[in-house]
Design a protein around this motif. Structure first.
Motif, PDB file in Angstrom:
ATOM      1  N   SER A 179       0.789  -1.178  -0.047  1.00 47.42           N
ATOM      2  CA  SER A 179      -0.015  -0.091  -0.156  1.00 47.42           C
ATOM      3  C   SER A 179       0.887   1.240  -0.163  1.00 47.42           C
ATOM      4  O   SER A 179       0.227   2.211  -0.494  1.00 47.42           O
ATOM      5  CB  SER A 179      -0.922   0.076   1.293  1.00 47.42           C
ATOM      6  N   GLY A 180       1.926   1.158   0.368  1.00 49.14           N
ATOM      7  CA  GLY A 180       2.855   2.297   0.422  1.00 49.14           C
ATOM      8  C   GLY A 180       4.003   2.665  -0.524  1.00 49.14           C
ATOM      9  O   GLY A 180       4.602   3.616  -0.849  1.00 49.14           O
ATOM     10  N   TRP A 181       4.717   1.311  -0.869  1.00 43.81           N
ATOM     11  CA  TRP A 181       5.764   1.237  -1.574  1.00 43.81           C
ATOM     12  C   TRP A 181       5.880   1.041  -3.200  1.00 43.81           C
ATOM     13  O   TRP A 181       4.948   0.205  -3.348  1.00 43.81           O
ATOM     14  CB  TRP A 181       6.930   0.300  -0.905  1.00 43.81           C
ATOM     15  N   VAL A 182       6.487   1.635  -3.750  1.00 42.69           N
ATOM     16  CA  VAL A 182       6.509   1.522  -5.460  1.00 42.69           C
ATOM     17  C   VAL A 182       7.906   1.315  -5.720  1.00 42.69           C
ATOM     18  O   VAL A 182       8.734   1.928  -5.367  1.00 42.69           O
ATOM     19  CB  VAL A 182       5.984   2.684  -6.185  1.00 42.69           C
ATOM     20  N   ALA A 183       8.199   0.305  -6.686  1.00 41.79           N
ATOM     21  CA  ALA A 183       9.586   0.091  -7.348  1.00 41.79           C
ATOM     22  C   ALA A 183       9.281   0.145  -8.716  1.00 41.79           C
ATOM     23  O   ALA A 183       8.240  -0.566  -9.441  1.00 41.79           O
ATOM     24  CB  ALA A 183      10.208  -1.203  -6.726  1.00 41.79           C
TER      25      ALA A 183
ATOM     26  N   ALA B 203      19.184   4.720 -18.161  1.00 37.42           N
ATOM     27  CA  ALA B 203      18.434   3.636 -17.760  1.00 37.42           C
ATOM     28  C   ALA B 203      18.668   3.267 -16.221  1.00 37.42           C
ATOM     29  O   ALA B 203      19.907   3.267 -15.901  1.00 37.42           O
ATOM     30  CB  ALA B 203      19.075   2.356 -18.531  1.00 37.42           C
ATOM     31  N   GLY B 204      17.712   3.050 -15.528  1.00 35.32           N
ATOM     32  CA  GLY B 204      17.794   2.705 -14.197  1.00 35.32           C
ATOM     33  C   GLY B 204      16.760   2.439 -13.188  1.00 35.32           C
ATOM     34  O   GLY B 204      15.753   1.797 -13.983  1.00 35.32           O
ATOM     35  N   VAL B 205      16.793   2.487 -12.030  1.00 34.31           N
ATOM     36  CA  VAL B 205      15.652   2.017 -11.251  1.00 34.31           C
ATOM     37  C   VAL B 205      15.212   3.029 -10.247  1.00 34.31           C
ATOM     38  O   VAL B 205      15.993   4.032 -10.277  1.00 34.31           O
ATOM     39  CB  VAL B 205      16.178   0.835 -10.171  1.00 34.31           C
ATOM     40  N   ARG B 206      14.016   2.874  -9.837  1.00 31.12           N
ATOM     41  CA  ARG B 206      13.704   3.927  -8.719  1.00 31.12           C
ATOM     42  C   ARG B 206      12.684   3.349  -7.682  1.00 31.12           C
ATOM     43  O   ARG B 206      12.291   2.227  -7.957  1.00 31.12           O
ATOM     44  CB  ARG B 206      12.736   5.159  -9.226  1.00 31.12           C
ATOM     45  N   VAL B 207      12.893   3.781  -6.369  1.00 35.21           N
ATOM     46  CA  VAL B 207      11.923   3.096  -5.352  1.00 35.21           C
ATOM     47  C   VAL B 207      11.406   4.338  -4.703  1.00 35.21           C
ATOM     48  O   VAL B 207      12.112   5.407  -4.474  1.00 35.21           O
ATOM     49  CB  VAL B 207      13.252   2.631  -4.350  1.00 35.21           C
ATOM     50  N   GLY B 208      10.346   4.220  -4.332  1.00 30.97           N
ATOM     51  CA  GLY B 208       9.371   5.430  -3.772  1.00 30.97           C
ATOM     52  C   GLY B 208       8.579   4.975  -2.567  1.00 30.97           C
ATOM     53  O   GLY B 208       8.115   3.604  -2.619  1.00 30.97           O
ATOM     54  N   TYR B 209       7.791   5.858  -1.894  1.00 30.84           N
ATOM     55  CA  TYR B 209       6.860   5.662  -0.788  1.00 30.84           C
ATOM     56  C   TYR B 209       5.815   6.685  -1.158  1.00 30.84           C
ATOM     57  O   TYR B 209       6.178   7.926  -1.321  1.00 30.84           O
ATOM     58  CB  TYR B 209       7.688   5.909   0.517  1.00 30.84           C
ATOM     59  N   LEU B 210       4.745   6.400  -1.244  1.00 31.32           N
ATOM     60  CA  LEU B 210       3.371   6.982  -1.184  1.00 31.32           C
ATOM     61  C   LEU B 210       3.535   7.812   0.085  1.00 31.32           C
ATOM     62  O   LEU B 210       2.796   7.469   1.094  1.00 31.32           O
ATOM     63  CB  LEU B 210       2.146   6.414  -1.451  1.00 31.32           C
ATOM     64  N   VAL B 211       3.621   9.370   0.085  1.00 31.62           N
ATOM     65  CA  VAL B 211       3.559  10.146   1.233  1.00 31.62           C
ATOM     66  C   VAL B 211       2.217  10.684   1.474  1.00 31.62           C
ATOM     67  O   VAL B 211       1.964  11.265   2.423  1.00 31.62           O
ATOM     68  CB  VAL B 211       4.682  11.400   1.137  1.00 31.62           C
ATOM     69  N   ALA B 212       1.374  10.595   0.220  1.00 31.28           N
ATOM     70  CA  ALA B 212      -0.084  10.954   0.403  1.00 31.28           C
ATOM     71  C   ALA B 212      -0.663   9.983  -0.686  1.00 31.28           C
ATOM     72  O   ALA B 212      -0.067   9.277  -1.465  1.00 31.28           O
ATOM     73  CB  ALA B 212      -0.410  12.392  -0.086  1.00 31.28           C
ATOM     74  N   PRO B 213      -2.098   9.762  -0.564  1.00 31.78           N
ATOM     75  CA  PRO B 213      -2.664   8.872  -1.527  1.00 31.78           C
ATOM     76  C   PRO B 213      -2.338   9.148  -3.022  1.00 31.78           C
ATOM     77  O   PRO B 213      -2.333   8.142  -3.874  1.00 31.78           O
ATOM     78  CB  PRO B 213      -4.115   9.109  -1.356  1.00 31.78           C
TER      79      PRO B 213
END
Length: 180
Positions: free
Chosen positions: A12-16, A50-60
């Protein structure tokens, strides 16, 4: 900038995700030889990454992320001038390519906010710092294209901040856009 990528919402919070992009423009800087008092304007004409990313939903609907990966660039040649008077010195450099790596981060939000319905549309603001391999650039005479006795050492470090309008196609099932 033109890009393509794929994101997975891990929970629910993490995106890769993975991505590739190309940037076309005219980033300019200086190349200088302090011993011979010559300088020139150098221009990065295009770059790709070319790369990768990792993120977090700080709001919906707001994703904060970091990214990193491999990058390449193409640099235009430069005419050289006297550092003090600005007069041409009769030498130039040829165009060349450099490869390296980058690291950055940003924030991305979907545009279904403030009562506006824009399915699939996102706004992204990103900082990126690219570190390219150093090289010795040979200066050539404008007459006869004879190499100069000295080279210019060049270690490009390119920092950019960009804001982009992004459309996500949301292929393969439930769209990530439903959450952010």
């Amino acid at each position: 900038t033109v890009g393509i990528g794929y994101d997975w919402q891990v929970n629910s919070g993490w995106v890769a995700g993975i991505f590739a992009d190309g940037q076309f423009g005219s980033l300019r800087g200086n190349v200088q030889d302090p011993f011979n008092a010559v300088t020139g304007r150098i221009k990065m004409e295009d770059a790709w990454a070319a790369g990768v990313r990792v993120g977090y939903l700080v709001a919906p609907n707001v994703l904060s992320y970091v990214n990193g990966g491999y990058s390449g660039s193409h640099w235009a040649g430069s005419n050289l001038f006297d550092s003090f008077t600005g007069a041409p010195v009769g030498f130039h450099t040829n165009s060349f390519n450099r490869n390296g790596w980058f690291v950055g981060g940003g924030v991305e939000n979907n545009l279904d906010i403030f009562g506006i319905t824009a399915p699939g549309w996102f706004m992204k603001t990103e900082y990126r710092s690219a570190f390219y391999d150093s090289t010795n650039i040979t200066a050539f005479s404008d007459v006869g294209n004879v190499p100069a006795a000295t080279n210019l050492h060049f270690k490009p470090w390119v920092q950019t901040i960009s804001t982009s309008l992004v459309y996500r196609f949301n292929w393969g099932g439930a769209p990530i856009a439903a959450r952010y």
